[in-house]
Design a protein around this motif. Structure first.
Motif, PDB file in Angstrom:
ATOM      1  N   THR A  60     -30.931  56.715  25.330  1.00  0.00           N
ATOM      2  CA  THR A  60     -30.909  55.269  25.502  1.00  0.00           C
ATOM      3  C   THR A  60     -30.771  54.652  24.123  1.00  0.00           C
ATOM      4  N   LEU A  61     -29.681  53.925  23.918  1.00  0.00           N
ATOM      5  CA  LEU A  61     -29.411  53.293  22.623  1.00  0.00           C
ATOM      6  C   LEU A  61     -29.813  51.832  22.713  1.00  0.00           C
ATOM      7  N   LEU A  62     -30.772  51.438  21.892  1.00  0.00           N
ATOM      8  CA  LEU A  62     -31.337  50.088  21.917  1.00  0.00           C
ATOM      9  C   LEU A  62     -31.000  49.372  20.623  1.00  0.00           C
ATOM     10  N   ASP A  63     -30.337  48.218  20.735  1.00  0.00           N
ATOM     11  CA  ASP A  63     -30.008  47.434  19.549  1.00  0.00           C
ATOM     12  C   ASP A  63     -29.826  45.977  19.962  1.00  0.00           C
ATOM     13  N   ALA A  64     -30.051  45.074  19.008  1.00  0.00           N
ATOM     14  CA  ALA A  64     -29.889  43.646  19.292  1.00  0.00           C
ATOM     15  C   ALA A  64     -28.444  43.190  19.136  1.00  0.00           C
ATOM     16  N   SER A  65     -27.600  44.030  18.549  1.00  0.00           N
ATOM     17  CA  SER A  65     -26.219  43.652  18.266  1.00  0.00           C
ATOM     18  C   SER A  65     -25.278  44.166  19.343  1.00  0.00           C
ATOM     19  N   GLU A  66     -24.621  43.258  20.041  1.00  0.00           N
ATOM     20  CA  GLU A  66     -23.629  43.668  21.040  1.00  0.00           C
ATOM     21  C   GLU A  66     -22.438  44.344  20.363  1.00  0.00           C
ATOM     22  N   ARG A  67     -22.090  43.881  19.172  1.00  0.00           N
ATOM     23  CA  ARG A  67     -20.986  44.505  18.432  1.00  0.00           C
ATOM     24  C   ARG A  67     -21.296  45.980  18.161  1.00  0.00           C
ATOM     25  N   ALA A  68     -22.503  46.261  17.674  1.00  0.00           N
ATOM     26  CA  ALA A  68     -22.882  47.648  17.389  1.00  0.00           C
ATOM     27  C   ALA A  68     -22.844  48.494  18.657  1.00  0.00           C
TER      28      ALA A  68
ATOM     29  N   ASN B 238     -16.382  61.066  22.503  1.00  0.00           N
ATOM     30  CA  ASN B 238     -17.038  62.381  22.468  1.00  0.00           C
ATOM     31  C   ASN B 238     -17.464  62.875  23.841  1.00  0.00           C
ATOM     32  N   ARG B 239     -17.100  62.133  24.898  1.00  0.00           N
ATOM     33  CA  ARG B 239     -17.416  62.503  26.281  1.00  0.00           C
ATOM     34  C   ARG B 239     -18.927  62.564  26.514  1.00  0.00           C
ATOM     35  N   PHE B 240     -19.641  61.592  25.957  1.00  0.00           N
ATOM     36  CA  PHE B 240     -21.088  61.498  26.138  1.00  0.00           C
ATOM     37  C   PHE B 240     -21.474  60.356  27.083  1.00  0.00           C
ATOM     38  N   THR B 241     -20.502  59.636  27.616  1.00  0.00           N
ATOM     39  CA  THR B 241     -20.785  58.401  28.346  1.00  0.00           C
ATOM     40  C   THR B 241     -21.772  58.612  29.480  1.00  0.00           C
ATOM     41  N   ASP B 242     -21.638  59.687  30.231  1.00  0.00           N
ATOM     42  CA  ASP B 242     -22.509  59.927  31.387  1.00  0.00           C
ATOM     43  C   ASP B 242     -23.957  60.177  30.985  1.00  0.00           C
ATOM     44  N   SER B 243     -24.193  60.498  29.722  1.00  0.00           N
ATOM     45  CA  SER B 243     -25.556  60.795  29.254  1.00  0.00           C
ATOM     46  C   SER B 243     -26.189  59.622  28.521  1.00  0.00           C
ATOM     47  N   CYS B 244     -25.480  58.479  28.459  1.00  0.00           N
ATOM     48  CA  CYS B 244     -25.941  57.365  27.629  1.00  0.00           C
ATOM     49  C   CYS B 244     -26.255  56.122  28.453  1.00  0.00           C
ATOM     50  N   GLU B 245     -27.251  55.389  27.982  1.00  0.00           N
ATOM     51  CA  GLU B 245     -27.535  54.043  28.463  1.00  0.00           C
ATOM     52  C   GLU B 245     -27.584  53.140  27.238  1.00  0.00           C
ATOM     53  N   PHE B 246     -26.999  51.958  27.347  1.00  0.00           N
ATOM     54  CA  PHE B 246     -26.924  51.033  26.223  1.00  0.00           C
ATOM     55  C   PHE B 246     -27.705  49.771  26.580  1.00  0.00           C
ATOM     56  N   VAL B 247     -28.674  49.429  25.741  1.00  0.00           N
ATOM     57  CA  VAL B 247     -29.561  48.299  26.021  1.00  0.00           C
ATOM     58  C   VAL B 247     -29.506  47.331  24.848  1.00  0.00           C
ATOM     59  N   ARG B 248     -29.113  46.090  25.144  1.00  0.00           N
ATOM     60  CA  ARG B 248     -29.149  45.053  24.118  1.00  0.00           C
ATOM     61  C   ARG B 248     -30.460  44.298  24.258  1.00  0.00           C
TER      62      ARG B 248
ATOM     63  N   ASP C  21     -39.760  43.274  21.453  1.00  0.00           N
ATOM     64  CA  ASP C  21     -39.958  42.816  22.828  1.00  0.00           C
ATOM     65  C   ASP C  21     -39.790  43.961  23.817  1.00  0.00           C
ATOM     66  N   TYR C  22     -38.793  44.790  23.607  1.00  0.00           N
ATOM     67  CA  TYR C  22     -38.525  45.900  24.525  1.00  0.00           C
ATOM     68  C   TYR C  22     -39.694  46.884  24.546  1.00  0.00           C
ATOM     69  N   LEU C  23     -40.176  47.258  23.381  1.00  0.00           N
ATOM     70  CA  LEU C  23     -41.287  48.215  23.322  1.00  0.00           C
ATOM     71  C   LEU C  23     -42.557  47.606  23.892  1.00  0.00           C
ATOM     72  N   ARG C  24     -42.686  46.287  23.789  1.00  0.00           N
ATOM     73  CA  ARG C  24     -43.879  45.615  24.288  1.00  0.00           C
ATOM     74  C   ARG C  24     -43.877  45.511  25.813  1.00  0.00           C
ATOM     75  N   THR C  25     -42.700  45.328  26.413  1.00  0.00           N
ATOM     76  CA  THR C  25     -42.638  45.007  27.834  1.00  0.00           C
ATOM     77  C   THR C  25     -42.059  46.109  28.713  1.00  0.00           C
ATOM     78  N   SER C  26     -41.202  46.950  28.149  1.00  0.00           N
ATOM     79  CA  SER C  26     -40.469  47.895  28.994  1.00  0.00           C
ATOM     80  C   SER C  26     -41.063  49.297  28.988  1.00  0.00           C
ATOM     81  N   GLY C  27     -41.808  49.627  27.944  1.00  0.00           N
ATOM     82  CA  GLY C  27     -42.388  50.963  27.877  1.00  0.00           C
ATOM     83  C   GLY C  27     -41.351  52.019  27.558  1.00  0.00           C
TER      84      GLY C  27
END
Length: 245
Positions: free
Chosen positions: A94-102, A113-123, A128-134
């Motif tokens: 799970t890739l977490l970043d505040a930048s949509e560009r990144a 690299n054919r990793f799409t099926d193994s990835c989740e992208f969270v903006r 806040d994410y660590l505080r609320t989402s666990g």
């Protein structure tokens, strides 16, 4: 072609002009390159060179411990750590970043690299994410924020930030999980940073056993008489409940 990217407050101090364009030839916004057998993209519109090359050795070493694990990559930028870990057999990232560009560059990298099926992208904002989402399901968390202080007056605030980020990860990670933590803040010494991480472990009532320490590669030289040049701190911990260790 040659792309010049000159930016920052030091330009003004030196009487130089900022510039961000092709000065010879031309090319795409995203420049592909390979590192450790992985296709990456340097983003000409991104931060600095578009890729944090000073973390490449730490990413490669960390990947050796990633097989079978679910990764949460906090402040992922374009996914250097995540894609190294997936290359070495991580189950998911799970890739977490505040930048949509990144994150858009990270998506393109995952596809290349054919990793799409193994990835989740969270903006999201990391705090806040660590505080609320666990961190449910993650057993390797990477905390690699950008520099959190530029002046001595903001050093105390930066240390509070480092403690909060790491403490929230520690509280949820189970026995034998891994926490990779890093700091690139020049004015925060390794001693101060380590003490802050230790304070977080104390408050979480957990133990962090150091798996390895890392730093910057030799092409980011450390000058013995200028302590601030040793700016990059990196440490991988194996987490244990205090009562079980």
């Amino acid at each position: 072609g040659i792309f010049e990217k000159s930016e920052g407050i030091s330009l003004t101090k030196e009487g130089l002009d900022a510039r961000e364009d092709w000065i010879y030839g031309s090319g795409p916004e995203l420049l592909p390159f390979s590192s450790d057998g992985i296709i990456f993209f340097a983003d000409t519109k991104g931060q600095k060179t578009g890729f944090f090359l000073d973390q490449r050795e730490n990413a490669e070493r960390l990947s050796e411990y990633a097989a079978g694990r679910n990764i949460l990559d906090v402040f992922s930028y374009t996914g250097n750590f995540s894609f190294h870990c997936l290359k070495k057999g991580a189950r998911s990232a799970t890739l977490l970043d505040a930048s949509e560009r990144a994150l858009s560059v990270a998506r393109e990298t995952a596809e290349a690299n054919r990793f799409t099926d193994s990835c989740e992208f969270v903006r999201a904002n990391a705090f806040d994410y660590l505080r609320t989402s666990g961190l449910s399901g993650s057993d390797l968390v990477i905390i690699d924020p950008p520099a959190m202080a530029k002046t001595p007056s903001s050093k105390r605030s930066a240390l509070r930030g480092y403690k909060e980020l790491n403490l929230r990860a520690m509280k949820i990670l189970k026995n034998e999980a891994l926490l990779a933590s890093s700091s690139c803040t020049q004015i925060v010494s390794e001693e101060d940073w380590s003490r802050t991480i230790n304070d977080a472990f104390h408050d979480s009532k957990k133990i962090g056993v150091i798996v390895f320490r890392g730093g910057q590669p030799i092409d980011h030289p450390e000058v013995s008489s200028i302590f601030e040049t040793r700016y990059l701190k990196f440490c991988l911990f194996r987490i244990f409940e205090l009562a079980d260790y």
